[in-house]
Design an enzyme around this catalytic site. Structure first.
Site, PDB file in Angstrom:
ATOM      1  N   GLU A  66      61.874  48.303  51.604  1.00 33.96           N
ATOM      2  CA  GLU A  66      62.106  47.941  53.003  1.00 33.96           C
ATOM      3  C   GLU A  66      60.771  47.621  53.663  1.00 33.96           C
ATOM      4  O   GLU A  66      59.705  47.904  53.098  1.00 33.96           O
ATOM      5  CB  GLU A  66      62.791  49.110  53.723  1.00 33.96           C
ATOM      6  CG  GLU A  66      64.156  49.433  53.120  1.00 33.96           C
ATOM      7  CD  GLU A  66      64.877  50.557  53.858  1.00 33.96           C
ATOM      8  OE1 GLU A  66      64.265  51.166  54.780  1.00 33.96           O
ATOM      9  OE2 GLU A  66      66.043  50.809  53.509  1.00 33.96           O
ATOM     10  N   GLU A  92      57.573  47.728  40.631  1.00 31.66           N
ATOM     11  CA  GLU A  92      58.180  48.715  39.730  1.00 31.66           C
ATOM     12  C   GLU A  92      57.248  49.894  39.478  1.00 31.66           C
ATOM     13  O   GLU A  92      57.127  50.371  38.351  1.00 31.66           O
ATOM     14  CB  GLU A  92      58.619  48.054  38.415  1.00 31.66           C
ATOM     15  CG  GLU A  92      60.102  47.731  38.342  1.00 31.66           C
ATOM     16  CD  GLU A  92      60.483  46.594  39.295  1.00 31.66           C
ATOM     17  OE1 GLU A  92      59.568  45.894  39.777  1.00 31.66           O
ATOM     18  OE2 GLU A  92      61.672  46.421  39.568  1.00 31.66           O
TER      19      GLU A  92
END
Lengths: 393, 86
Positions: free
Chosen positions: A136, A373
């Site tokens: 976000e 990641e």
């Protein structure tokens, strides 16, 4: 669930596209359909639909799914090899595979029979592309800091929030969205399958990014999106964190493989360039300082490949140690990719800074790999704990 | 069977957290070291070691609180138990 799947390669204008089932066929596909055009993809900021369709024809999207779900039951070791080969050609294309793989795997691992019946075959065929929505505007590595909420509403859910840096957000038809379902701390995050067509979903493209410039990044906003109860994927409560952990683990595996492909791409580009480029009447490759750089690429690409293969083997065996093995593979491969991409630009000199060679793209893409990641720093914190474990492999 | 399961789970947890000393009724979530990564490892370990698949509706925190509850979970999810249920 039993379905009869007609390979797309047998019909339509893409007839003749070879089905990809191993490293050799993946390499041939990438050499023919990706490498010649990868710099164009980057300039255009997107992957053309023709290539996405051709990837469907080749069965590249989710070959690890079982045959009755439209896949080929491919092992994780082989899947890693495929993602390495695609990463060698173009990290943007590989990143689309990564997020699609994450969603498809989560569906297969955690989905109900009804959810799998609804989505799996379309995902395997690439008729619907998936995207992974966790990050976000104010929450990246701090995943528990997400503020998107899913509130129980009647027989379903009401989803509200904004996700940013969503790979393939511009094109995906199905989003795997992580949202907060309660006011409590960690364990109150849950995963939802959200069709792009759902009312209240809006997509804003994010252009001009540093690397993976053709990965069709977007900001995706969910404005009171009404979802049926079966949108919830996997268990709720404490076990919901495992959906996130498991999905990120597979994404990390794909990125590690893709980074290995970047190193291999740097190696091949440098070997080719230094063979043809002359300096003082001799090919550049005769210079010892050049050979030192190339030898490090040869060594590191083999090490990265072995780490990925080991992580894949442990996944295929269902071993718990695959999670840390994957962290290690991604940490090593992403750092090595960034290092060798910088060296590849150096070897190419001014040519390395221009659009006529692939190495500037490798350089931009490799930097991104050190962040996604799990940033390098998060990886270091996690991997260090391995040193203090009693039983080591 | 139950004792063997508990012992192997204890060994697995001890391998990850050497300082952890747990009895069959200790709540491992009260010990402060469980995170989502370890929870995933624990589920993978149990499924692999005992040859079972844990369905979503069994992935409840209470099933993983103690070595005893994990042994009972393994018992319920064993092929024989699942076959008898079917």
């Amino acid at each position: 669930m039993t379905v009869s799947v007609t390979p797309l390669a047998e019909r339509g204008p893409l007839a003749g596209t070879a089905v990809v089932r191993d490293r050799a066929s993946a390499r041939a596909f990438v050499d023919a359909h990706i490498i010649p055009y990868a710099n164009d993809f980057e300039r255009a900021g997107c992957i053309p639909q023709e290539l996405l369709d051709r990837m469907s024809a080749a069965g590249l999207w989710a070959p690890f799914l079982p045959p009755d779900a439209g896949g080929a039951g491919m092992s994780m070791v082989t899947l890693g090899e495929l993602h390495e080969e695609v990463g060698r050609g173009c990290s943007s294309v590989r990143s689309l595979l990564t997020v699609h793989t994450m969603l498809s795997w989560a569906l297969q691992r955690w989905g109900t029979p009804e959810q799998r019946a609804r989505w799996a075959v379309s995902l395997a065929r690439g008729e619907i592309l998936g995207a992974f929505c966790l990050t976000e505007p104010e929450a990246g590595s701090d995943a528990v800091g997400i503020t998107t909420t899913a509130v129980s509403s009647g027989a379903g859910w009401c989803l509200r929030g904004t996700k940013k840096w969503i790979t393939n957000g511009q094109r995906a038809g199905l989003f795997l969205v992580f949202a907060r379902v309660g006011d409590g701390p960690a364990g109150s995050i849950a995963a939802f399958l959200v069709p792009r067509a759902a009312p209240g979903v809006s997509v804003r493209p994010i252009p001009d990014i540093l690397g993976t410039r053709a990965s069709m990044l977007a900001e995706v906003t969910f404005d009171d999106v009404r979802l049926d109860s079966d949108a919830l994927l996997g268990p709720s409560g404490f076990a919901a964190g495992m959906v996130l952990t498991g999905t990120l683990d597979l994404g990390r595996y794909s990125v590690a493989a893709g980074c290995t492909g970047i190193i291999q791409g740097c190696l091949e580009a440098c070997a080719d360039y230094t063979t043809r480029r002359q300096v003082g009447g001799r090919p550049l490759r005769d210079l010892e300082l050049i050979r030192a750089k190339v030898s490090d690429m040869v060594t590191d690409v083999r090490a990265a490949r072995l780490l990925c293969a080991e992580a894949g083997r442990l996944k295929d065996a269902g071993e718990a140690s695959t999670i840390i093995a994957t962290w290690v593979a991604k940490y090593f491969a992403s750092r090595a990719a960034a290092r060798h991409a910088a060296e590849a630009v150096q070897v190419h000199g001014a040519n390395g800074c221009g659009p006529d060679y692939p190495v500037a793209r490798y350089y931009r893409d490799a930097k991104v790999m050190e962040i996604i990641e799990g940033s390098n720093e998060i990886q270091q914190v996690t991997i260090a704990s391995e040193a203090y474990r009693e039983s080591r492999p | 069977m139950s004792d063997q399961v508990q012992e192997q789970v204890r060994e697995f947890i001890g391998g990850r957290y050497p300082d952890a000393e747990i009895s069959e009724s200790d709540d491992i979530f009260q010990l402060g070291f469980i995170n989502s990564l370890f929870a995933m490892e624990l589920v993978l370990f149990i499924e692999k070691r005992f040859g079972i698949t844990i369905p979503n509706d069994e992935l409840r925190i209470d099933n993983f609180r103690t070595t005893r509850s994990m042994a009972e979970l393994v018992e319920r999810c064993s092929p024989a138990a699942v076959g008898a249920k079917a």
